[in-house]
Design a protein around this motif. Structure first.
Motif, PDB file in Angstrom:
ATOM      1  N   PHE A  78       0.828  -1.209   0.000  1.00 24.31           N
ATOM      2  CA  PHE A  78       0.000   0.000   0.000  1.00 24.31           C
ATOM      3  C   PHE A  78       0.865   1.263   0.000  1.00 24.31           C
ATOM      4  O   PHE A  78       0.583   2.218  -0.733  1.00 24.31           O
ATOM      5  CB  PHE A  78      -0.928   0.006   1.219  1.00 24.31           C
ATOM      6  CG  PHE A  78      -2.140  -0.859   1.087  1.00 24.31           C
ATOM      7  CD1 PHE A  78      -3.135  -0.559   0.164  1.00 24.31           C
ATOM      8  CD2 PHE A  78      -2.301  -1.979   1.884  1.00 24.31           C
ATOM      9  CE1 PHE A  78      -4.258  -1.357   0.041  1.00 24.31           C
ATOM     10  CE2 PHE A  78      -3.422  -2.778   1.773  1.00 24.31           C
ATOM     11  CZ  PHE A  78      -4.408  -2.473   0.847  1.00 24.31           C
ATOM     12  N   ALA A  79       1.903   1.268   0.822  1.00 24.42           N
ATOM     13  CA  ALA A  79       2.758   2.450   0.911  1.00 24.42           C
ATOM     14  C   ALA A  79       3.482   2.714  -0.410  1.00 24.42           C
ATOM     15  O   ALA A  79       3.684   3.874  -0.796  1.00 24.42           O
ATOM     16  CB  ALA A  79       3.757   2.295   2.050  1.00 24.42           C
ATOM     17  N   THR A  80       3.856   1.644  -1.099  1.00 34.02           N
ATOM     18  CA  THR A  80       4.519   1.808  -2.395  1.00 34.02           C
ATOM     19  C   THR A  80       3.554   2.393  -3.420  1.00 34.02           C
ATOM     20  O   THR A  80       3.897   3.315  -4.179  1.00 34.02           O
ATOM     21  CB  THR A  80       5.060   0.460  -2.893  1.00 34.02           C
ATOM     22  OG1 THR A  80       5.997  -0.062  -1.940  1.00 34.02           O
ATOM     23  CG2 THR A  80       5.757   0.611  -4.245  1.00 34.02           C
ATOM     24  N   LEU A  81       2.331   1.869  -3.456  1.00 28.67           N
ATOM     25  CA  LEU A  81       1.319   2.416  -4.366  1.00 28.67           C
ATOM     26  C   LEU A  81       1.037   3.880  -4.037  1.00 28.67           C
ATOM     27  O   LEU A  81       0.870   4.712  -4.943  1.00 28.67           O
ATOM     28  CB  LEU A  81       0.030   1.593  -4.278  1.00 28.67           C
ATOM     29  CG  LEU A  81       0.100   0.170  -4.836  1.00 28.67           C
ATOM     30  CD1 LEU A  81      -1.193  -0.591  -4.518  1.00 28.67           C
ATOM     31  CD2 LEU A  81       0.356   0.161  -6.335  1.00 28.67           C
ATOM     32  N   ASN A  82       1.009   4.193  -2.754  1.00 29.91           N
ATOM     33  CA  ASN A  82       0.772   5.584  -2.356  1.00 29.91           C
ATOM     34  C   ASN A  82       1.910   6.496  -2.820  1.00 29.91           C
ATOM     35  O   ASN A  82       1.674   7.626  -3.262  1.00 29.91           O
ATOM     36  CB  ASN A  82       0.621   5.681  -0.837  1.00 29.91           C
ATOM     37  CG  ASN A  82      -0.738   5.201  -0.356  1.00 29.91           C
ATOM     38  OD1 ASN A  82      -1.682   5.102  -1.133  1.00 29.91           O
ATOM     39  ND2 ASN A  82      -0.835   4.890   0.918  1.00 29.91           N
ATOM     40  N   GLU A  83       3.154   6.005  -2.714  1.00 29.12           N
ATOM     41  CA  GLU A  83       4.295   6.814  -3.166  1.00 29.12           C
ATOM     42  C   GLU A  83       4.248   7.024  -4.675  1.00 29.12           C
ATOM     43  O   GLU A  83       4.550   8.119  -5.177  1.00 29.12           O
ATOM     44  CB  GLU A  83       5.603   6.122  -2.763  1.00 29.12           C
ATOM     45  CG  GLU A  83       6.859   6.958  -3.019  1.00 29.12           C
ATOM     46  CD  GLU A  83       7.349   6.851  -4.457  1.00 29.12           C
ATOM     47  OE1 GLU A  83       7.842   7.870  -4.997  1.00 29.12           O
ATOM     48  OE2 GLU A  83       7.222   5.763  -5.058  1.00 29.12           O
ATOM     49  N   MET A  84       3.829   5.998  -5.400  1.00 28.42           N
ATOM     50  CA  MET A  84       3.801   6.074  -6.855  1.00 28.42           C
ATOM     51  C   MET A  84       2.663   6.945  -7.368  1.00 28.42           C
ATOM     52  O   MET A  84       2.821   7.681  -8.345  1.00 28.42           O
ATOM     53  CB  MET A  84       3.672   4.672  -7.452  1.00 28.42           C
ATOM     54  CG  MET A  84       4.882   3.788  -7.246  1.00 28.42           C
ATOM     55  SD  MET A  84       4.588   2.087  -7.808  1.00 28.42           S
ATOM     56  CE  MET A  84       4.519   2.310  -9.592  1.00 28.42           C
ATOM     57  N   GLY A 124       1.783   1.472   7.325  1.00 28.35           N
ATOM     58  CA  GLY A 124       1.315   2.150   6.120  1.00 28.35           C
ATOM     59  C   GLY A 124       1.297   3.656   6.234  1.00 28.35           C
ATOM     60  O   GLY A 124       1.138   4.362   5.230  1.00 28.35           O
ATOM     61  N   ASN A 125       1.472   4.160   7.459  1.00 31.20           N
ATOM     62  CA  ASN A 125       1.555   5.607   7.688  1.00 31.20           C
ATOM     63  C   ASN A 125       2.953   6.029   8.143  1.00 31.20           C
ATOM     64  O   ASN A 125       3.128   7.115   8.690  1.00 31.20           O
ATOM     65  CB  ASN A 125       0.506   6.028   8.717  1.00 31.20           C
ATOM     66  CG  ASN A 125      -0.898   6.028   8.147  1.00 31.20           C
ATOM     67  OD1 ASN A 125      -1.275   6.928   7.395  1.00 31.20           O
ATOM     68  ND2 ASN A 125      -1.682   5.013   8.463  1.00 31.20           N
ATOM     69  N   GLY A 126       3.930   5.139   7.901  1.00 29.30           N
ATOM     70  CA  GLY A 126       5.317   5.478   8.188  1.00 29.30           C
ATOM     71  C   GLY A 126       5.702   5.464   9.653  1.00 29.30           C
ATOM     72  O   GLY A 126       6.760   5.982  10.030  1.00 29.30           O
ATOM     73  N   GLU A 127       4.851   4.854  10.505  1.00 28.62           N
ATOM     74  CA  GLU A 127       5.112   4.867  11.942  1.00 28.62           C
ATOM     75  C   GLU A 127       5.898   3.630  12.383  1.00 28.62           C
ATOM     76  O   GLU A 127       5.975   2.634  11.663  1.00 28.62           O
ATOM     77  CB  GLU A 127       3.780   4.922  12.695  1.00 28.62           C
ATOM     78  CG  GLU A 127       2.925   6.131  12.350  1.00 28.62           C
ATOM     79  CD  GLU A 127       1.502   6.009  12.872  1.00 28.62           C
ATOM     80  OE1 GLU A 127       1.193   4.993  13.536  1.00 28.62           O
ATOM     81  OE2 GLU A 127       0.694   6.914  12.603  1.00 28.62           O
ATOM     82  N   ALA A 139      10.823   3.226   6.794  1.00 26.26           N
ATOM     83  CA  ALA A 139      11.429   4.553   6.916  1.00 26.26           C
ATOM     84  C   ALA A 139      11.211   5.400   5.669  1.00 26.26           C
ATOM     85  O   ALA A 139      11.198   6.637   5.737  1.00 26.26           O
ATOM     86  CB  ALA A 139      12.924   4.406   7.201  1.00 26.26           C
ATOM     87  N   TRP A 140      11.010   4.734   4.549  1.00 21.81           N
ATOM     88  CA  TRP A 140      10.823   5.445   3.283  1.00 21.81           C
ATOM     89  C   TRP A 140       9.377   5.886   3.066  1.00 21.81           C
ATOM     90  O   TRP A 140       9.081   6.528   2.054  1.00 21.81           O
ATOM     91  CB  TRP A 140      11.248   4.542   2.122  1.00 21.81           C
ATOM     92  CG  TRP A 140      10.667   3.155   2.209  1.00 21.81           C
ATOM     93  CD1 TRP A 140      11.240   2.058   2.784  1.00 21.81           C
ATOM     94  CD2 TRP A 140       9.387   2.728   1.737  1.00 21.81           C
ATOM     95  NE1 TRP A 140      10.405   0.963   2.703  1.00 21.81           N
ATOM     96  CE2 TRP A 140       9.253   1.352   2.060  1.00 21.81           C
ATOM     97  CE3 TRP A 140       8.341   3.364   1.071  1.00 21.81           C
ATOM     98  CZ2 TRP A 140       8.122   0.611   1.747  1.00 21.81           C
ATOM     99  CZ3 TRP A 140       7.211   2.625   0.759  1.00 21.81           C
ATOM    100  CH2 TRP A 140       7.103   1.264   1.090  1.00 21.81           C
ATOM    101  N   ALA A 141       8.479   5.531   4.000  1.00 16.34           N
ATOM    102  CA  ALA A 141       7.041   5.754   3.790  1.00 16.34           C
ATOM    103  C   ALA A 141       6.481   6.890   4.638  1.00 16.34           C
ATOM    104  O   ALA A 141       5.304   6.879   4.991  1.00 16.34           O
ATOM    105  CB  ALA A 141       6.274   4.469   4.067  1.00 16.34           C
ATOM    106  N   ALA A 142       7.293   7.876   4.945  1.00 14.66           N
ATOM    107  CA  ALA A 142       6.849   8.954   5.832  1.00 14.66           C
ATOM    108  C   ALA A 142       5.658   9.726   5.275  1.00 14.66           C
ATOM    109  O   ALA A 142       4.838  10.246   6.038  1.00 14.66           O
ATOM    110  CB  ALA A 142       8.012   9.914   6.099  1.00 14.66           C
ATOM    111  N   ASP A 143       5.532   9.792   3.969  1.00 12.36           N
ATOM    112  CA  ASP A 143       4.443  10.562   3.360  1.00 12.36           C
ATOM    113  C   ASP A 143       3.224   9.714   3.010  1.00 12.36           C
ATOM    114  O   ASP A 143       2.218  10.235   2.508  1.00 12.36           O
ATOM    115  CB  ASP A 143       4.940  11.267   2.096  1.00 12.36           C
ATOM    116  CG  ASP A 143       5.987  12.326   2.399  1.00 12.36           C
ATOM    117  OD1 ASP A 143       5.893  12.944   3.486  1.00 12.36           O
ATOM    118  OD2 ASP A 143       6.899  12.520   1.579  1.00 12.36           O
ATOM    119  N   SER A 144       3.301   8.418   3.241  1.00 11.31           N
ATOM    120  CA  SER A 144       2.171   7.533   2.942  1.00 11.31           C
ATOM    121  C   SER A 144       1.046   7.748   3.942  1.00 11.31           C
ATOM    122  O   SER A 144       1.282   7.910   5.142  1.00 11.31           O
ATOM    123  CB  SER A 144       2.624   6.066   2.982  1.00 11.31           C
ATOM    124  OG  SER A 144       1.517   5.192   2.818  1.00 11.31           O
TER     125      SER A 144
END
Length: 332
Positions: A78-84, A124-127, A139-144
């Motif tokens: 989910f976090a990857t899709l959100n970043e993309m 999924g929310n970078g926590e 750590a890479w998903a801070a903006d998700s």
């Protein structure tokens, strides 16, 4: 009130992508699919193609489960899709039914469901979260930004939804039952010290726009069988007369005689003849446009934030068009 669409991932997968493009053009807010990787194609592959081909529609499973899907992999996906594609995903989740049972496995425990919701939502929310004793963070998903909506019928699952879910998914469109379920979720939220109004409520059910009610019932009777399969588990656990779920749900499954997952969620299947017309009418949204507007208005007044249309019948095109042209504008 948002209006979404639900489909199965039947091949060809690119046709599912085309339906998502049509749904976005018609004004639908969400595009959900089943997640049962043996019965249908892999949804997360399809979601990436949908997001690439659209601009605003939100995608997610209705529903995934913490058994066939590792919690950390789900969150990372989910976090990857959100970043993309810009935070356009939502995670619908339950204990698991068809995805697990066709593998000879049983649904996950309610405890596992609760833990998975917290883990998936946090990651999924970078926590930072603790999973199986390990402190983890994407750590890479801070903006998700990911919401986790829980599908539930039984009392303990409803309580978990109120305690930890961002949203609640009820798979039937009966206003009386919806009111009962929403109250249970909100009460659990209050007990847990949460704001009950912060939880989003989604009702999902087959909707078929047209005038031939007899035909519409036959095309959507499968849904009563699918719901009955979940209710049978609750009756087995709690009994049928203890008030664990509304009596309307427990009464109609008394004539149920098993379930065939090879026909899961399909119009005209052979094992749902026990479902009476009255249940089909209560659980689904059938008839002309006016009937749809009337029932959706009732649901909105109960606090439902989204109604999602199961387009699993032979009237997909006409129903999608009627919603886009007449029904969605009435609820914008």
């Amino acid at each position: 009130m948002d209006i979404g669409v639900v489909l199965q991932n039947d091949p060809p997968a690119l046709e599912v992508v085309e339906w998502a493009k049509k749904a976005e053009a018609a004004g639908f807010s969400h595009f959900w699919t089943f997640d049962s990787h043996v019965l249908w194609q892999e949804p997360f592959v399809v979601y990436s193609a949908i997001l690439a081909a659209t601009e605003r529609i939100v995608v997610g499973p209705m529903v995934t489960n913490p058994g066939t899907r590792d919690w950390t992999v789900l969150a990372s996906t989910f976090a990857t899709l959100n970043e993309m594609y810009g935070n356009r995903t939502v995670c619908g989740i339950g204990r698991g039914d068809s995805a697990l049972r066709v593998l000879g496995l049983t649904p996950q425990t309610l405890g596992q469901l609760r833990e998975s919701v917290l883990a998936i939502k946090g990651l999924g929310n970078g926590e930072k979260v603790t999973v199986r004793g390990q402190e983890l963070q994407l750590a890479w998903a801070a903006d998700s930004r990911l919401e986790v909506w829980v599908a539930a019928y039984g009392p303990k699952a409803l309580a978990i939804t109120g305690e930890v879910g961002d949203g609640y998914i009820l798979q039937l469109a009966d206003p009386d039952i919806a009111e009962w379920m929403i109250k249970a979720v909100k009460a659990a939220a209050v007990k847990a010290g949460r704001d009950p109004d912060a939880i989003k409520f989604c009702v999902a059910a087959p909707a078929y726009v047209g005038d031939d009610l007899t035909h519409q019932r036959e095309q959507t009777r499968w849904f009563g069988g699918m719901v009955g399969n979940h209710i049978a588990d609750i009756v087995a656990r709690y009994g049928g007369d203890g008030g664990a779920v509304p009596q309307a749900l427990t009464d109609y499954i008394k004539a149920r005689q098993g379930y065939d997952y090879s026909e899961h969620g399909r119009a005209g299947n052979s094992h749902t003849t026990f479902v009476p017309d009255g249940i089909v009418d209560r659980f689904c949204v059938l008839g002309p446009v006016e009937s749809h507007v009337k029932k959706l208005t009732e649901l909105r007044e109960l606090g439902v934030d989204q109604f999602s249309v199961y387009l699993q019948h032979d009237g997909k095109e006409q129903t999608l068009a009627a919603y886009g042209e007449q029904i969605i504008p009435a609820f914008s």
